[in-house]
Design an enzyme around this catalytic site. Structure first.
Site, PDB file in Angstrom:
ATOM      1  N   CYS A  37       0.827  -1.205   0.000  1.00  0.00           N
ATOM      2  CA  CYS A  37       0.000   0.000   0.000  1.00  0.00           C
ATOM      3  C   CYS A  37       0.861   1.254   0.000  1.00  0.00           C
ATOM      4  O   CYS A  37       1.979   1.256   0.514  1.00  0.00           O
ATOM      5  CB  CYS A  37      -0.866   0.022   1.253  1.00  0.00           C
ATOM      6  SG  CYS A  37      -1.880  -1.441   1.409  1.00  0.00           S
TER       7      CYS A  37
ATOM      8  N   ARG B  85       4.902   0.792  -5.998  1.00  0.00           N
ATOM      9  CA  ARG B  85       4.865  -0.090  -4.831  1.00  0.00           C
ATOM     10  C   ARG B  85       3.955  -1.299  -5.065  1.00  0.00           C
ATOM     11  O   ARG B  85       4.011  -2.259  -4.300  1.00  0.00           O
ATOM     12  CB  ARG B  85       4.373   0.690  -3.601  1.00  0.00           C
ATOM     13  CG  ARG B  85       5.320   1.796  -3.183  1.00  0.00           C
ATOM     14  CD  ARG B  85       4.680   2.690  -2.133  1.00  0.00           C
ATOM     15  NE  ARG B  85       4.505   2.009  -0.871  1.00  0.00           N
ATOM     16  CZ  ARG B  85       5.412   1.909   0.086  1.00  0.00           C
ATOM     17  NH1 ARG B  85       6.607   2.442  -0.104  1.00  0.00           N
ATOM     18  NH2 ARG B  85       5.155   1.294   1.210  1.00  0.00           N
TER      19      ARG B  85
ATOM     20  N   TRP C 221      -2.872  -2.693  -1.689  1.00  0.00           N
ATOM     21  CA  TRP C 221      -2.408  -4.018  -2.112  1.00  0.00           C
ATOM     22  C   TRP C 221      -3.076  -4.992  -1.156  1.00  0.00           C
ATOM     23  O   TRP C 221      -2.757  -5.021   0.029  1.00  0.00           O
ATOM     24  CB  TRP C 221      -0.879  -4.056  -1.991  1.00  0.00           C
ATOM     25  CG  TRP C 221      -0.222  -5.210  -2.667  1.00  0.00           C
ATOM     26  CD1 TRP C 221       0.036  -5.339  -4.002  1.00  0.00           C
ATOM     27  CD2 TRP C 221       0.305  -6.383  -2.037  1.00  0.00           C
ATOM     28  NE1 TRP C 221       0.689  -6.521  -4.227  1.00  0.00           N
ATOM     29  CE2 TRP C 221       0.856  -7.183  -3.059  1.00  0.00           C
ATOM     30  CE3 TRP C 221       0.354  -6.842  -0.723  1.00  0.00           C
ATOM     31  CZ2 TRP C 221       1.462  -8.414  -2.798  1.00  0.00           C
ATOM     32  CZ3 TRP C 221       0.945  -8.061  -0.464  1.00  0.00           C
ATOM     33  CH2 TRP C 221       1.500  -8.830  -1.501  1.00  0.00           C
TER      34      TRP C 221
ATOM     35  N   ASN D  47      -1.499   1.538   5.898  1.00  0.00           N
ATOM     36  CA  ASN D  47      -0.593   0.552   5.314  1.00  0.00           C
ATOM     37  C   ASN D  47      -0.107  -0.332   6.455  1.00  0.00           C
ATOM     38  O   ASN D  47       0.344   0.179   7.474  1.00  0.00           O
ATOM     39  CB  ASN D  47       0.594   1.273   4.649  1.00  0.00           C
ATOM     40  CG  ASN D  47       1.653   0.299   4.155  1.00  0.00           C
ATOM     41  OD1 ASN D  47       1.397  -0.891   4.005  1.00  0.00           O
ATOM     42  ND2 ASN D  47       2.842   0.823   3.899  1.00  0.00           N
ATOM     43  N   GLY D  48      -0.209  -1.646   6.288  1.00  0.00           N
ATOM     44  CA  GLY D  48       0.240  -2.559   7.345  1.00  0.00           C
ATOM     45  C   GLY D  48      -0.858  -3.562   7.653  1.00  0.00           C
ATOM     46  O   GLY D  48      -1.781  -3.743   6.857  1.00  0.00           O
TER      47      GLY D  48
ATOM     48  N   GLU E 268      19.564 -14.827 -10.047  1.00  0.00           N
ATOM     49  CA  GLU E 268      18.985 -13.501 -10.263  1.00  0.00           C
ATOM     50  C   GLU E 268      18.487 -13.351 -11.704  1.00  0.00           C
ATOM     51  O   GLU E 268      17.426 -12.761 -11.944  1.00  0.00           O
ATOM     52  CB  GLU E 268      20.031 -12.428  -9.910  1.00  0.00           C
ATOM     53  CG  GLU E 268      19.624 -10.993 -10.189  1.00  0.00           C
ATOM     54  CD  GLU E 268      18.361 -10.555  -9.462  1.00  0.00           C
ATOM     55  OE1 GLU E 268      17.879 -11.265  -8.568  1.00  0.00           O
ATOM     56  OE2 GLU E 268      17.832  -9.484  -9.828  1.00  0.00           O
TER      57      GLU E 268
ATOM     58  N   LYS F 131      14.634 -12.417 -12.497  1.00  0.00           N
ATOM     59  CA  LYS F 131      14.263 -11.246 -13.301  1.00  0.00           C
ATOM     60  C   LYS F 131      13.382 -11.684 -14.462  1.00  0.00           C
ATOM     61  O   LYS F 131      12.384 -11.059 -14.764  1.00  0.00           O
ATOM     62  CB  LYS F 131      15.540 -10.573 -13.799  1.00  0.00           C
ATOM     63  CG  LYS F 131      15.509  -9.092 -13.878  1.00  0.00           C
ATOM     64  CD  LYS F 131      15.757  -8.341 -12.595  1.00  0.00           C
ATOM     65  CE  LYS F 131      15.027  -8.829 -11.403  1.00  0.00           C
ATOM     66  NZ  LYS F 131      15.286  -8.155 -10.167  1.00  0.00           N
TER      67      LYS F 131
ATOM     68  N   GLU G  19       9.879 -12.770 -13.182  1.00  0.00           N
ATOM     69  CA  GLU G  19       9.174 -11.651 -12.558  1.00  0.00           C
ATOM     70  C   GLU G  19       8.512 -10.741 -13.596  1.00  0.00           C
ATOM     71  O   GLU G  19       7.373 -10.323 -13.405  1.00  0.00           O
ATOM     72  CB  GLU G  19      10.220 -10.874 -11.743  1.00  0.00           C
ATOM     73  CG  GLU G  19       9.707  -9.753 -10.908  1.00  0.00           C
ATOM     74  CD  GLU G  19      10.833  -9.103 -10.113  1.00  0.00           C
ATOM     75  OE1 GLU G  19      12.018  -9.257 -10.477  1.00  0.00           O
ATOM     76  OE2 GLU G  19      10.531  -8.420  -9.130  1.00  0.00           O
TER      77      GLU G  19
ATOM     78  N   HIS H 199      22.210 -33.400 -11.579  1.00  0.00           N
ATOM     79  CA  HIS H 199      21.586 -34.069 -10.434  1.00  0.00           C
ATOM     80  C   HIS H 199      20.064 -33.949 -10.468  1.00  0.00           C
ATOM     81  O   HIS H 199      19.405 -34.140  -9.452  1.00  0.00           O
ATOM     82  CB  HIS H 199      22.141 -33.496  -9.126  1.00  0.00           C
ATOM     83  CG  HIS H 199      23.610 -33.711  -8.983  1.00  0.00           C
ATOM     84  ND1 HIS H 199      24.165 -34.957  -8.780  1.00  0.00           N
ATOM     85  CD2 HIS H 199      24.646 -32.852  -9.065  1.00  0.00           C
ATOM     86  CE1 HIS H 199      25.481 -34.848  -8.722  1.00  0.00           C
ATOM     87  NE2 HIS H 199      25.796 -33.582  -8.904  1.00  0.00           N
TER      88      HIS H 199
ATOM     89  N   LYS I  17       6.708  -3.391  -4.943  1.00  0.00           N
ATOM     90  CA  LYS I  17       8.091  -2.968  -4.787  1.00  0.00           C
ATOM     91  C   LYS I  17       8.576  -3.181  -3.371  1.00  0.00           C
ATOM     92  O   LYS I  17       9.706  -3.572  -3.134  1.00  0.00           O
ATOM     93  CB  LYS I  17       8.202  -1.480  -5.164  1.00  0.00           C
ATOM     94  CG  LYS I  17       9.612  -0.921  -5.098  1.00  0.00           C
ATOM     95  CD  LYS I  17      10.461  -1.503  -6.196  1.00  0.00           C
ATOM     96  CE  LYS I  17      11.881  -1.005  -6.178  1.00  0.00           C
ATOM     97  NZ  LYS I  17      12.732  -1.822  -7.066  1.00  0.00           N
TER      98      LYS I  17
HETATM   99  C1  AGP Z   1      13.255  -7.898  -7.053  1.00  0.00           C
HETATM  100  O1  AGP Z   1      13.198  -7.714  -8.418  1.00  0.00           O
HETATM  101  C2  AGP Z   1      11.998  -8.211  -6.424  1.00  0.00           C
HETATM  102  N1  AGP Z   1      11.030  -7.226  -6.715  1.00  0.00           N
HETATM  103  C3  AGP Z   1      12.015  -8.696  -4.989  1.00  0.00           C
HETATM  104  O2  AGP Z   1      12.522  -9.991  -5.022  1.00  0.00           O
HETATM  105  C4  AGP Z   1      12.793  -7.879  -3.947  1.00  0.00           C
HETATM  106  O3  AGP Z   1      14.167  -7.970  -4.193  1.00  0.00           O
HETATM  107  C5  AGP Z   1      12.461  -8.410  -2.531  1.00  0.00           C
HETATM  108  O4  AGP Z   1      11.101  -8.211  -2.289  1.00  0.00           O
HETATM  109  C6  AGP Z   1      13.289  -7.764  -1.453  1.00  0.00           C
HETATM  110  O5  AGP Z   1      13.121  -6.395  -1.416  1.00  0.00           O
HETATM  111  P1  AGP Z   1      14.100  -5.461  -0.591  1.00  0.00           P
HETATM  112  O6  AGP Z   1      15.432  -5.492  -1.241  1.00  0.00           O
HETATM  113  O7  AGP Z   1      13.465  -4.098  -0.666  1.00  0.00           O
HETATM  114  O8  AGP Z   1      14.149  -5.998   0.802  1.00  0.00           O
END
Ligand code: AGP
Length: 600
Positions: free
Chosen positions: A2, A30, A77, A103-104, A473, A477, A480, A496, A595
């Site tokens: 949020c 976000r 969210w 938010n929370g 990573e 990416k 995602e 394996h 985010k």
């Molecule tokens: C990264 O592309 C992602 N959006 C996600 O994995 C992110 O890295 C993760 O939520 C951790 O976020 P932070 O680095 O703000 O703690």
């Protein structure tokens, strides 16, 4: 997660609607699934819509509100209740006297809801948040002032919250924070509050970071902060040095592409005043007073976890026992912690709930804690004993790109700092990275490779040692932002199990840099893949003979260990970006993702 924005302008002004809506659009990164605003113009007017902000805009166009000088807005969210209009914030009390955004997560909301329902209140949403305006409403009924009603209601909440409330006929916003971010902005003749600075950076760069347990009262002329007992607290006003342009797209089609291209500048910023080329040393003022630890535990999530894996390899190489944990799986009681243990929270946002919980546990268990983060004044920065800023600048795209590169470099700085700080080779390596990243950006063929393989059944990424986290990573990416199946593997693990997945329809992206033992072994793994007919794309500096077995090459300059990992990853960022772009995906705001993930 949020996003909250609040604005109090000069009495008589009518700009609340535009400031709040513009703030909400700056918070879109976000992640959200519905949005709403409340405007105070003598009485409260609330507008909400499920879906994108454009739906809320349409609602506002069809019923033009009377826009006064005070407003709050929210991007939601979903946690409690589906993304429907009725669940969007702001929520109001039964009489419409107060509107609240949150938010929370309010952990005791069910008990509060049961009590309020028993007293005759009818709830209109499925949210935990709606208990707050009803509690405030009850205190207003008892004759309390808005401020006291707000404080008493907040006093009943358990859980995490950043909450802002606006009352009818009151040109003031009341706010409180516990374990969720809230930053206040002080402009000229106007004040702001938001979950994050980009929401109001166009208007002011003078900010106060509210602390857990604090309350704020915003009027057009001033911001007052008090503690939970109501005592005034003198808070430092900080200047944020982000320029508003940095929070815009600067002509790029997506924030993600802009942020990928910003990496050379971001890395220079991270290195600034931390390496001395002449002396061949690394010295980081942020780490002064932090002794070389006996052992290190990293806690992190997602991309930051991959950076943590990389950091752990760098520390182990320097003789410091180090392990990376997924923050959501970390239980401090189960791992030996003593006064020599350093727990490093790697988190670009500094707000990730899983990482924050792990850091708090580590603090309680007696570890020294260090936050490696991008956001000044973030929860992680404040919860830890030490903080090391990665200085990547604002990152708006949900997919972390420049913050990952900056984390890699920051962790290399930290590892060198712990190992006497003197290392001519690493200093040279670090110095060259921004230029090498620029070379990759200028010459990358990733767009062509993306065109070649956009219809693949799945994408596999393999790497060994310091390129293993890069393989993970690269896959994260890809999945995602392209929504395609992608997996990263340690190159040696392929045989394996995962090798069973490899077919002619599954390109394998093999990261092979250098000419040492690791490179030779990974070339062996590439041969296994090639023998099974899978297309191979080598991300390589040409120092091994991997090209003989590859269908395509994504070339990177020859670099040191850390540099090779940073620049190989840039190729994979571009690859994911172009696959997602060709498939028409929502690159900056991928479905279901946020985010800043502020719930566990
Ligand atoms: C990264 O592309 C992602 N959006 C996600 O994995 C992110 O890295 C993760 O939520 C951790 O976020 P932070 O680095 O703000 O703690």
């Amino acid at each position: 997660m949020c996003g909250i924005i609040g604005y109090v302008g000069e009495p008589g002004s009518t700009d609340a609607r535009s400031v709040v809506m513009q703030g909400l659009s700056s918070l879109e990164y976000r992640g959200y699934d519905s949005a709403g605003i409340a405007l105070m113009n003598g009485h409260l007017e609330v507008y909400k819509a499920a879906g994108e902000l454009s739906a809320l805009e349409d609602r506002l166009e069809s019923t033009p509100p009377e826009s006064g000088a005070v407003g709050i807005g929210h991007t939601r969210w979903s946690t409690h209740g589906p993304p429907l209009e009725k669940n969007a914030h702001p929520h109001t009390d039964s009489e419409g006297r107060v509107a609240v955004v949150h938010n929370g997560i309010i952990e005791n909301y069910q008990a509060l809801r049961d009590e309020l329902t028993a007293s005759g209140i009818r709830f209109r949403s499925d949210t935990d948040t709606e208990v707050v305006p009803h509690l405030i409403g009850q205190y207003l009924e008892m004759g309390e002032t808005p401020e006291t009603a707000f404080r008493r209601a907040i006093g009943q909440l358990e859980g995490s919250y950043a909450i802002a409330a606006v009352f009818e006929d009151t040109e003031t916003i009341y706010a409180a924070r516990q374990d969720s971010p809230l930053v206040l902005g002080i402009g000229s003749g106007a004040t702001y509050l938001a979950s994050d600075v980009p929401a109001f950076i166009k208007h002011t760069n003078q900010v106060i970071y509210l602390e857990d347990g604090q309350f704020a009262r915003l009027s057009a002329e001033s911001v007052t902060v008090t503690d939970s007992a109501g005592n005034p607290v003198e808070m430092p006003v900080e200047t944020v040095d982000w320029d508003p342009e940095a929070a815009g797209k600067s002509g790029y089609e997506h924030f993600m592409l802009k942020e990928i291209n910003e990496q050379p500048a971001a890395l220079r910023q991270c290195l600034r005043e931390r390496v001395d080329e002449l002396a061949g040393t690394v010295s980081c003022a942020d780490l002064e007073g932090l002794e070389t630890p006996g052992s290190v535990q990293f806690v992190a999530c997602g991309t930051s976890y991959h950076a943590a894996l990389f950091g752990a390899i760098l520390l182990r190489e320097r003789g410091i026992p180090a392990q990376a944990f997924l923050a959501s799986e970390y239980v401090a009681d189960r791992i030996p912690i003593d006064s020599e243990t350093l727990v490093i929270g790697a988190t670009q946002s500094g707000e990730t709930a899983d990482t924050m919980r792990a850091l708090r546990e580590a603090n309680r268990a007696g570890a020294t804690t260090l936050a490696v983060t991008n956001v000044v004044g973030s929860s992680a920065a404040r919860a830890c004993d030490h903080v090391f800023y990665i200085r990547a600048g604002p990152e708006i795209g949900v997919a972390a790109t420049k913050t990952f590169a900056s984390q890699q470099v920051a962790l290399a700085l930290i590892a060198t700092h712990f190992d006497s700080g003197y290392d001519r080779e690493i200093v040279r390596t670090l110095r060259d990275i921004p230029e090498q990243v620029q070379t990759v950006l200028d010459t990358s063929q990733a767009r062509d490779i993306a065109t070649e393989y956009e219809d693949a059944e799945a994408f596999f990424f393999i790497g060994r040692d310091y390129q293993y986290p890069v393989a993970l990573e690269g896959a994260l990416k890809m999945k995602e932002i392209s929504y395609e199946h992608a997996e990263g593997f340690a190159a040696g693990e392929l045989k394996h199990g995962p090798l069973a997945l490899v077919t002619e329809e599954t390109p394998v992206f093999a990261i092979v840099t250098g000419d040492g033992r690791d490179a030779r072994k990974t070339v062996g793994n590439v041969k296994e893949v090639e023998a099974r007919g899978a297309p191979v794309v080598a991300i390589t500096d040409g120092r091994s003979d991997v090209e003989r077995y590859a269908d395509h090459v994504l070339a990177v300059p020859a670099a040191g260990k850390v540099g090779s990992a940073v620049i190989a990853n840039v190729q994979l960022q571009l690859l994911a970006y172009w696959v997602a772009n060709r498939l028409g995906r929502s690159i900056d705001k991928p479905r279901n993702l946020a985010k800043s993930v502020t719930v566990e």
